[in-house]
Design an enzyme around this catalytic site. Structure first.
Site, PDB file in Angstrom:
ATOM      1  N   LYS A 165       0.842  -1.199   0.000  1.00  0.00           N
ATOM      2  CA  LYS A 165       0.000   0.000   0.000  1.00  0.00           C
ATOM      3  C   LYS A 165       0.875   1.246   0.000  1.00  0.00           C
ATOM      4  O   LYS A 165       1.524   1.565   0.996  1.00  0.00           O
ATOM      5  CB  LYS A 165      -0.921   0.057   1.226  1.00  0.00           C
ATOM      6  CG  LYS A 165      -1.993   1.156   1.077  1.00  0.00           C
ATOM      7  CD  LYS A 165      -2.658   1.537   2.387  1.00  0.00           C
ATOM      8  CE  LYS A 165      -1.996   2.730   3.031  1.00  0.00           C
ATOM      9  NZ  LYS A 165      -2.132   3.998   2.253  1.00  0.00           N
ATOM     10  N   CYS A 203      12.327  11.703   8.099  1.00  0.00           N
ATOM     11  CA  CYS A 203      12.186  11.167   9.458  1.00  0.00           C
ATOM     12  C   CYS A 203      13.429  11.387  10.298  1.00  0.00           C
ATOM     13  O   CYS A 203      13.346  11.569  11.513  1.00  0.00           O
ATOM     14  CB  CYS A 203      11.846   9.676   9.404  1.00  0.00           C
ATOM     15  SG  CYS A 203      13.036   8.680   8.490  1.00  0.00           S
ATOM     16  N   GLU A 224       7.588  15.941  16.809  1.00  0.00           N
ATOM     17  CA  GLU A 224       8.028  15.945  15.420  1.00  0.00           C
ATOM     18  C   GLU A 224       7.137  16.875  14.592  1.00  0.00           C
ATOM     19  O   GLU A 224       5.924  16.692  14.535  1.00  0.00           O
ATOM     20  CB  GLU A 224       7.990  14.534  14.846  1.00  0.00           C
ATOM     21  CG  GLU A 224       8.540  14.446  13.436  1.00  0.00           C
ATOM     22  CD  GLU A 224       8.564  13.030  12.896  1.00  0.00           C
ATOM     23  OE1 GLU A 224       9.564  12.652  12.276  1.00  0.00           O
ATOM     24  OE2 GLU A 224       7.568  12.305  13.099  1.00  0.00           O
ATOM     25  N   GLU A 248       9.345   1.663  11.259  1.00  0.00           N
ATOM     26  CA  GLU A 248      10.288   2.787  11.247  1.00  0.00           C
ATOM     27  C   GLU A 248       9.443   4.040  11.370  1.00  0.00           C
ATOM     28  O   GLU A 248       8.692   4.393  10.462  1.00  0.00           O
ATOM     29  CB  GLU A 248      11.110   2.782   9.968  1.00  0.00           C
ATOM     30  CG  GLU A 248      12.374   3.628  10.073  1.00  0.00           C
ATOM     31  CD  GLU A 248      12.231   4.988   9.447  1.00  0.00           C
ATOM     32  OE1 GLU A 248      11.977   5.954  10.211  1.00  0.00           O
ATOM     33  OE2 GLU A 248      12.348   5.108   8.229  1.00  0.00           O
TER      34      GLU A 248
END
Length: 495
Positions: free
Chosen positions: A179, A288, A389, A254
């Protein structure tokens, strides 16, 4: 800069390109112009089931898992060649899809081809073990594919993140249900078309598109999916881990980061500023592992901030396919609004906005999702802009005095993905790096990635690793085999 055609995307299930079961679609928007340039099928739970069933049937038949490592390696090498063959098509598509510059997209395409070549070689390397456990037994360990793998990737590196999962999964002999992000699905679909073109057997590769809430969740919930490999936000990763527990499937995650970049006062100012700019603003900060917290020793803090801000103000923001552009737009209006909301939070918390902080609405950029490179100074560790973040072109620059304080500040978030240390004292560099709770670290650099090295984090930055031998391990099961070389009665029971 305008879009003239609309791409009608498809899903790929059991060797066929298909529309969604209920025929609904999701618009795909060029983040630089705000224009719709593609329509993506919104997959259903039924579509996911069909894809999983096809992957299960293909795996159980041995059409892929049963062939030799040499044969799988040959397929992977052909895929790498095709990626390079279609480079001139993939690079502008990646820029249109994600907004990144043509230079960045070019790096991603090259890395994608290299990743397939790496795993094509690795899968042929010796990977078993034997043990001398005492006669008459011979013990050995072999590695086998996990089975059906659900691969869910983010929007920030659409092509490359797809490859980081697909290449090792196929190398190991698995079948996949893939996906891509509904925000950036165009180059991932082209990748699946390349896999079809090289002749990957029917059912081995399946792609279901749509939202995470429907398609992603259905993949995770499926009892016939043996492994989930996900890259994305920590909140979603936690949900996946909880959901996957119901079927006790393997999970590799992750997740997010708030990575520290530590700068000591024995370094060259221009060098460390340059690396700091790259660490946070590459990819418009939508990385990231971005160095979103720069920790600078107090003796050079003012000089560092002055020079960093001076250079940040000169960064050229614009269309990714325009000459001279250094960073492009944020990926979507929704994400831009999130980043801008964090900038407002920083102001409210009392941080000093040293530069940037605004959406860019001039110079022909008014319809895109452009935000100025933004720098906050005079921050404290309890601020949300330091702890959470943001995933955009926003950096906080914090002051420290001693080595011990730098380590404490660096480790002072729930994340542990990446970290960097800049110092001319080699012993100090190693000493600090060893104390940082992060999975990816650099000394006197920030950001380089290698297919040969593991990628992943500590704490709430995830579990498991991508890339390297560790990335292949994620897609394999380890089986112990014991062989009796002298077959006869055990003689334990006397009757």
């Amino acid at each position: 800069m305008t879009t003239t055609t609309t791409i009608d995307l498809k899903m790929y299930i059991n060797g066929e390109w298909v529309a969604s079961g209920d025929r609904t679609t999701i618009p795909v928007i060029n983040p630089a112009s705000g224009e719709v340039f593609a329509q993506l099928p919104q997959g259903t739970v039924a579509d996911v089931k069909e894809a999983v069933d096809a992957a299960r049937k293909a795996f159980d038949s041995g059409v892929w898992s049963g062939i030799s490592a040499q044969e799988r390696s040959t397929y992977l090498l052909k895929i790498a060649d095709k990626i390079e063959e279609y480079q001139d098509e993939l690079v502008p598509l990646e820029t249109q899809d994600n907004g990144k510059t043509l230079t960045e997209a070019g790096f991603d395409v090259a890395d994608a081809a290299a990743c397939f070549r790496y795993y094509a070689g690795l899968i042929k390397a010796p990977d078993g073990q034997t043990y001398h456990v005492g006669d008459p037994m011979q013990a050995m360990v072999v590695r086998e594919p996990v089975g059906v793998c659900g691969l869910i990737v983010p929007w920030n590196f659409p092509l490359l993140m797809s490859v980081w999962k697909i290449a090792p999964a196929l190398a190991a002999g698995n079948t996949i249900v893939f996906k891509p992000s509904e925000v950036t699905p165009v180059t991932p679909q082209k990748l699946i078309a390349i896999l079809e073109e090289v002749g990957i057997p029917k059912g081995v590769v399946n792609m279901v598109t749509g939202t995470g809430a429907e398609v992603g969740n259905a993949i995770v919930e499926s009892a016939d999916v043996d492994l989930i490999s996900f890259t994305g936000g920590t909140k979603t990763g936690k949900h996946i881990m909880k959901t996957a527990a119901d079927t006790v499937k393997k999970v590799s995650l992750e997740l997010g980061g708030k990575s520290p970049n530590i700068v000591f006062d024995d370094t060259d100012l221009e060098t460390v500023v340059d690396h700091g700019l790259f660490g946070i603003f590459y990819g418009t900060g939508q990385v990231c592992s971005a160095g979103s917290r720069i920790l600078v020793q107090d003796t050079i803090y003012d000089k560092y901030v002055e020079r960093f801000v001076e250079r940040a103000k000169k960064i050229k923001v614009g269309f990714g396919n325009a000459e001279g552009t250094e960073i492009g737009p944020l990926v979507s209006q929704q994400h831009m609004e999130k980043v801008l909301s964090y900038i407002e939070i920083g102001k409210e918390e009392g941080a000093t906005l040293a530069c940037g902080g605004n959406r860019i609405t001039t110079g022909g950029l008014e319809n895109g999702y452009f935000v100025e490179p933004t720098v906050f100074t005079n921050v404290t560790s309890d601020m949300r802009i330091v702890q959470e973040e943001i995933f955009g072109p926003v950096v906080v620059i914090q002051k420290f005095s001693t080595e011990e304080e730098a380590i404490a500040l660096a480790n002072g978030t729930v994340y542990g993905l990446a970290a960097g240390v800049f110092t001319n004292d080699g012993a100090r560099g190693m000493r600090v790096i060893k104390k940082l709770k992060a999975g990816i670290t650099w000394i006197n650099a920030f950001g380089p990635t290698y297919n040969e090295a593991p990628w992943g984090g500590y704490k709430q930055s995830g579990v498991g690793r991508n890339l390297g031998t560790f990335g292949l391990d994620e897609f394999q099961e380890v089986k112990q085999i014991n062989v009796n070389l002298e077959v006869g009665p055990v003689g334990y029971f006397q009757s």
